[in-house]
Design a protein around this motif. Structure first.
Motif, PDB file in Angstrom:
ATOM      1  N   ASP A  62      11.438   4.390  -0.220  1.00 19.57           N
ATOM      2  CA  ASP A  62      11.351   3.190   0.605  1.00 19.57           C
ATOM      3  C   ASP A  62      10.995   3.496   2.058  1.00 19.57           C
ATOM      4  OD1 ASP A  62      12.059   1.493  -1.526  1.00 19.57           O
ATOM      5  OD2 ASP A  62      14.191   1.849  -1.184  1.00 19.57           O
ATOM      6  N   ARG A  63      10.943   4.759   2.430  1.00 16.49           N
ATOM      7  CA  ARG A  63      10.612   5.089   3.820  1.00 16.49           C
ATOM      8  C   ARG A  63       9.229   4.556   4.198  1.00 16.49           C
ATOM      9  NH1 ARG A  63      13.017  10.167   2.358  1.00 16.49           N
ATOM     10  NH2 ARG A  63      14.978  10.522   3.486  1.00 16.49           N
ATOM     11  N   ARG A  64       8.287   4.666   3.282  1.00 12.24           N
ATOM     12  CA  ARG A  64       6.946   4.195   3.617  1.00 12.24           C
ATOM     13  C   ARG A  64       6.942   2.693   3.858  1.00 12.24           C
ATOM     14  NH1 ARG A  64       1.813   3.274  -0.167  1.00 12.24           N
ATOM     15  NH2 ARG A  64       0.367   2.589   1.448  1.00 12.24           N
ATOM     16  N   MET A  65       7.686   1.933   3.039  1.00 17.43           N
ATOM     17  CA  MET A  65       7.755   0.488   3.257  1.00 17.43           C
ATOM     18  C   MET A  65       8.359   0.194   4.625  1.00 17.43           C
ATOM     19  SD  MET A  65       6.869  -2.385   1.874  1.00 17.43           S
ATOM     20  CE  MET A  65       6.698  -2.043   0.120  1.00 17.43           C
ATOM     21  N   ARG A  66       9.381   0.941   5.008  1.00 18.54           N
ATOM     22  CA  ARG A  66       9.960   0.787   6.343  1.00 18.54           C
ATOM     23  C   ARG A  66       8.893   0.969   7.404  1.00 18.54           C
ATOM     24  NH1 ARG A  66      13.055   5.972   8.099  1.00 18.54           N
ATOM     25  NH2 ARG A  66      10.861   6.615   7.875  1.00 18.54           N
ATOM     26  N   LEU A  69       6.082  -2.008   7.192  1.00 20.79           N
ATOM     27  CA  LEU A  69       6.538  -3.337   7.600  1.00 20.79           C
ATOM     28  C   LEU A  69       6.998  -3.345   9.060  1.00 20.79           C
ATOM     29  CD1 LEU A  69       8.408  -4.709   4.457  1.00 20.79           C
ATOM     30  CD2 LEU A  69       6.117  -5.246   5.276  1.00 20.79           C
ATOM     31  N   THR A  70       7.577  -2.260   9.525  1.00 22.57           N
ATOM     32  CA  THR A  70       7.953  -2.197  10.937  1.00 22.57           C
ATOM     33  C   THR A  70       6.719  -2.255  11.822  1.00 22.57           C
ATOM     34  OG1 THR A  70       9.960  -0.936  10.424  1.00 22.57           O
ATOM     35  CG2 THR A  70       9.144  -0.834  12.696  1.00 22.57           C
ATOM     36  N   ALA A  71       5.686  -1.504  11.451  1.00 27.73           N
ATOM     37  CA  ALA A  71       4.459  -1.489  12.258  1.00 27.73           C
ATOM     38  C   ALA A  71       3.747  -2.834  12.235  1.00 27.73           C
ATOM     39  CB  ALA A  71       3.528  -0.393  11.747  1.00 27.73           C
ATOM     40  N   GLN A  72       3.900  -3.604  11.130  1.00 22.82           N
ATOM     41  CA  GLN A  72       3.191  -4.874  10.968  1.00 22.82           C
ATOM     42  C   GLN A  72       4.090  -6.082  11.209  1.00 22.82           C
ATOM     43  OE1 GLN A  72       0.050  -2.997   7.662  1.00 22.82           O
ATOM     44  NE2 GLN A  72       1.238  -4.789   7.104  1.00 22.82           N
ATOM     45  N   ASP A  73       5.250  -5.844  11.833  1.00 24.54           N
ATOM     46  CA  ASP A  73       6.190  -6.927  12.136  1.00 24.54           C
ATOM     47  C   ASP A  73       6.546  -7.723  10.886  1.00 24.54           C
ATOM     48  OD1 ASP A  73       7.851  -8.432  13.781  1.00 24.54           O
ATOM     49  OD2 ASP A  73       6.280  -9.885  14.259  1.00 24.54           O
ATOM     50  N   GLY A  74       6.635  -7.043   9.761  1.00 29.16           N
ATOM     51  CA  GLY A  74       7.020  -7.669   8.504  1.00 29.16           C
ATOM     52  C   GLY A  74       5.904  -8.379   7.773  1.00 29.16           C
ATOM     53  N   GLY A  93       4.517 -14.217   5.998  1.00 27.97           N
ATOM     54  CA  GLY A  93       5.338 -13.944   7.175  1.00 27.97           C
ATOM     55  C   GLY A  93       6.820 -14.140   6.979  1.00 27.97           C
ATOM     56  N   SER A  94       7.288 -14.212   5.723  1.00 24.72           N
ATOM     57  CA  SER A  94       8.692 -14.559   5.475  1.00 24.72           C
ATOM     58  C   SER A  94       9.661 -13.395   5.641  1.00 24.72           C
ATOM     59  CB  SER A  94       8.834 -15.152   4.071  1.00 24.72           C
ATOM     60  OG  SER A  94       8.299 -14.269   3.092  1.00 24.72           O
ATOM     61  N   ILE A  95       9.158 -12.154   5.658  1.00 30.46           N
ATOM     62  CA  ILE A  95      10.035 -11.002   5.901  1.00 30.46           C
ATOM     63  C   ILE A  95      10.136 -10.810   7.412  1.00 30.46           C
ATOM     64  CG2 ILE A  95      10.374  -8.518   5.557  1.00 30.46           C
ATOM     65  CD1 ILE A  95       8.891  -8.762   2.919  1.00 30.46           C
ATOM     66  N   VAL A  96      11.294 -11.075   7.961  1.00 29.20           N
ATOM     67  CA  VAL A  96      11.445 -11.083   9.419  1.00 29.20           C
ATOM     68  C   VAL A  96      12.025  -9.786   9.966  1.00 29.20           C
ATOM     69  CG1 VAL A  96      11.588 -13.587   9.505  1.00 29.20           C
ATOM     70  CG2 VAL A  96      13.697 -12.251   9.257  1.00 29.20           C
ATOM     71  N   GLU A  97      12.604  -8.963   9.087  1.00 30.73           N
ATOM     72  CA  GLU A  97      13.095  -7.655   9.522  1.00 30.73           C
ATOM     73  C   GLU A  97      13.229  -6.752   8.308  1.00 30.73           C
ATOM     74  OE1 GLU A  97      17.147  -7.730  11.123  1.00 30.73           O
ATOM     75  OE2 GLU A  97      17.412  -9.722  10.264  1.00 30.73           O
ATOM     76  N   TYR A  98      13.331  -5.448   8.576  1.00 24.94           N
ATOM     77  CA  TYR A  98      13.459  -4.476   7.490  1.00 24.94           C
ATOM     78  C   TYR A  98      14.399  -3.368   7.961  1.00 24.94           C
ATOM     79  CZ  TYR A  98      12.338  -1.436   3.563  1.00 24.94           C
ATOM     80  OH  TYR A  98      12.437  -0.660   2.422  1.00 24.94           O
ATOM     81  N   LEU A  99      15.369  -3.029   7.094  1.00 28.61           N
ATOM     82  CA  LEU A  99      16.320  -1.968   7.393  1.00 28.61           C
ATOM     83  C   LEU A  99      16.230  -0.905   6.308  1.00 28.61           C
ATOM     84  CD1 LEU A  99      19.437  -4.169   8.286  1.00 28.61           C
ATOM     85  CD2 LEU A  99      17.846  -3.083   9.894  1.00 28.61           C
ATOM     86  N   TYR A 100      16.154   0.342   6.739  1.00 27.56           N
ATOM     87  CA  TYR A 100      16.178   1.450   5.788  1.00 27.56           C
ATOM     88  C   TYR A 100      17.589   2.027   5.819  1.00 27.56           C
ATOM     89  CZ  TYR A 100      15.004   5.839   3.463  1.00 27.56           C
ATOM     90  OH  TYR A 100      14.974   6.901   2.589  1.00 27.56           O
ATOM     91  N   ALA A 101      18.345   1.823   4.738  1.00 25.06           N
ATOM     92  CA  ALA A 101      19.773   2.095   4.735  1.00 25.06           C
ATOM     93  C   ALA A 101      20.144   3.524   5.145  1.00 25.06           C
ATOM     94  CB  ALA A 101      20.349   1.761   3.357  1.00 25.06           C
ATOM     95  N   ILE A 243      -8.970  -7.417   8.373  1.00 30.68           N
ATOM     96  CA  ILE A 243      -7.544  -7.221   8.631  1.00 30.68           C
ATOM     97  C   ILE A 243      -7.140  -5.823   8.173  1.00 30.68           C
ATOM     98  CG2 ILE A 243      -5.213  -7.943   7.978  1.00 30.68           C
ATOM     99  CD1 ILE A 243      -6.244 -10.752   7.691  1.00 30.68           C
ATOM    100  N   ARG A 244      -6.446  -5.121   9.047  1.00 28.41           N
ATOM    101  CA  ARG A 244      -5.914  -3.807   8.691  1.00 28.41           C
ATOM    102  C   ARG A 244      -4.485  -3.974   8.180  1.00 28.41           C
ATOM    103  NH1 ARG A 244      -9.103   0.337  10.100  1.00 28.41           N
ATOM    104  NH2 ARG A 244     -10.754  -0.070  11.619  1.00 28.41           N
ATOM    105  N   ASP A 245      -4.326  -3.855   6.891  1.00 33.63           N
ATOM    106  CA  ASP A 245      -3.027  -3.950   6.248  1.00 33.63           C
ATOM    107  C   ASP A 245      -2.803  -2.633   5.515  1.00 33.63           C
ATOM    108  OD1 ASP A 245      -0.758  -4.466   4.794  1.00 33.63           O
ATOM    109  OD2 ASP A 245      -1.489  -6.320   3.866  1.00 33.63           O
TER     110      ASP A 245
END
Length: 488
Positions: A62-66, A69-74, A93-101, A243-245
């Protein structure tokens, strides 16, 4: 020149001021194509601003997803690709934050215990619940739960985080959140309840009883074929839309979500955006698990052994189409309850059409992975019910035999097969013994229960396995469908 239709839309709402109401464990392609998309639809209608999603990752992968999504503001792009190759793309745009436990376990616990968190949702795969498929009980040695049993450790798994945060909420006098499973598991809410209660009981039996009395675990049925994002997708999104995604999601146009209306702290108005809110999910989930998911397994191993590597190519093969339709109509459908509002015959034909969508690029290898989590949930219940009713089991037995042959780890040309399965070290040695001992694979009772003791199943299974070894996958399917010698 690309002549296929392309549409694109940005979120028609201001993301500033959105608050978190849902904490989701397991942000992958499916969650982003499904639940997060439905919340985005609600936001687009001007509501649900208190139902933003906080994604949580627990596993090393999940580190890559962190990072993305952090770089793309979710935000990310979701592209539904039709059979004609047309793209319908939207920025979600519904993911407003991301936490990597592992970065900060306390931050995750604080978010879960926050009064604003009202739903904790899960897409942690079929095997993430630690429930033994043959018994329906928690397997204390399962990797999903074993870490929770270790003394003097902090939270490690999803269920440890859930249990600890529920304890904190209880101590503060807060109403517990709802735990909403969105995984392909029959009775997924009840399975989640079992897993959470098991971890809580190790903490204190009285606490497990409190959870049973106060925490809601709604069942749900979820459906949208969402393959692993192919490497070329990032460049294609850039080419089409500028768009760069770094991690776009590609999916099919079809989507379905049937959800039991059982929530302790309210829920988004999902019914306004196409979710079916019902009192009883069971008929819908059985339909999906025993038709769609089981048919994926029916296609996967035979297709791989026949040389197919893309799902759509195998699904367009008339031999596979006939096999899957026979399995669904003669064996799976008779085990279903009436499904309100669904034409089952049309649903089965639609499944073949969805599998055959060439634009999705779903891989046979994806369907072949995690078999020991999937076959016992999707196929073996059909076998048991048909045995009890003295019904036809030939296709279901063939599916199990094709998995056993695949699990030998060598294809029909002698090339190695990369078997991806949590029980591979246990099952592959059994599979490699089965040319001398045809029932060796079935002797793992944790997976198969007592099927090795069922003569009618064993006879059908070993006939197919023998044919796979002597005649190959394609000839075996043809014979099974009555085009060649009778299997025996």
């Amino acid at each position: 020149m690309d002549v296929t239709q392309t549409t694109f839309s940005q979120p028609p709402y201001d993301r500033r001021g959105l608050s978190t109401g849902i904490v989701h464990f397991g942000v992958g392609g499916f969650h982003r194509a499904h639940q997060a998309m439905y919340v985005d639809r609600l936001l687009g209608r001007g509501g649900a601003r208190e139902w933003g999603i906080c994604g949580v990752g627990v596993l090393p992968g999940d580190r890559r997803m962190r990072d993305v999504l952090t770089a793309q503001d979710g935000e990310y792009t979701l592209s539904a690709i039709g059979p004609d190759g047309g793209w319908d793309t939207r920025t979600i745009g519904s993911i407003v934050e991301y936490l990597y436990a592992p970065d900060d376990p306390e931050a995750v616990l604080a978010k879960l215990a926050d009064p604003g968190t009202r739903i904790v949702s899960l897409t942690i795969t079929e095997g993430g619940y630690g429930v033994a498929p043959a018994t329906g009980e928690v397997d204390a040695d399962h990797p999903a739960l074993a870490a929770d049993a270790a003394p003097n450790t902090g939270p490690t798994t999803v269920f440890d985080y859930i249990v600890e945060s529920l304890a904190r909420r209880r101590a503060r006098g807060l109403v517990p959140f709802t735990v909403m499973s969105c995984d392909n598991v029959q009775g997924n809410g009840e399975v989640a309840r079992t897993a959470v209660a098991s971890v809580a009981r190790r903490r204190a039996p009285e606490f497990a009883d409190w959870i049973a009395a106060h925490v809601c675990f709604p069942n749900s049925m979820v459906d949208r074929i969402t393959p692993v994002t192919p490497p070329e997708a990032e460049a294609e999104v850039l080419r089409r839309y500028g768009i760069r995604d770094r991690w776009p999601v590609l999916t099919e146009p079809f989507t379905q979500w049937v959800l039991e209306d059982s929530f302790s702290l309210g829920r988004p108005a999902f019914e306004e955006v196409g979710v079916q809110i019902v009192d009883d999910v069971a008929p819908y989930e059985l339909m999906k698990l025993r038709l769609l998911n089981a048919s994926h397994q029916g296609l996967a191993y035979f297709a791989y052994l026949c040389g197919y590597r893309l799902v759509d190519e195998a699904a367009r093969d008339p031999l596979f189409e006939r096999f899957l339709l026979r399995y669904m109509r003669s064996e799976a459908a008779p085990t279903l309850r009436p499904v309100p509002g669904v034409d089952l015959d049309r649903y089965q034909r639609t499944l073949i059409e969805r599998f055959a969508n060439p634009a999705i690029g779903d891989t046979v290898a994806r369907l072949c992975a995690e078999s020991s989590d999937r076959i016992p949930k999707f196929v073996l219940p059909v076998v048991r019910e048909r045995l009890a009713a003295d019904g036809e089991i030939d296709c279901a037995a063939a599916i199990v035999a094709s998995w056993a042959r695949y699990a030998e780890g060598v294809d029909e040309q002698g090339a190695p097969i990369e078997v991806v399965d949590p029980l591979r070290d246990r099952l592959m040695p059994l599979a490699r013994r089965q040319r001398e001992d045809p029932t060796a694979f079935l002797t793992d009772r944790t997976v198969f229960g007592d099927l090795v003791d069922q003569p009618r199943f064993v006879a059908a299974y070993t006939a197919v396995l023998k044919s796979l070894h002597t005649r190959g996958a394609r000839a075996t399917l043809s014979d099974l469908l009555g085009d060649g010698p009778r299997l025996e």
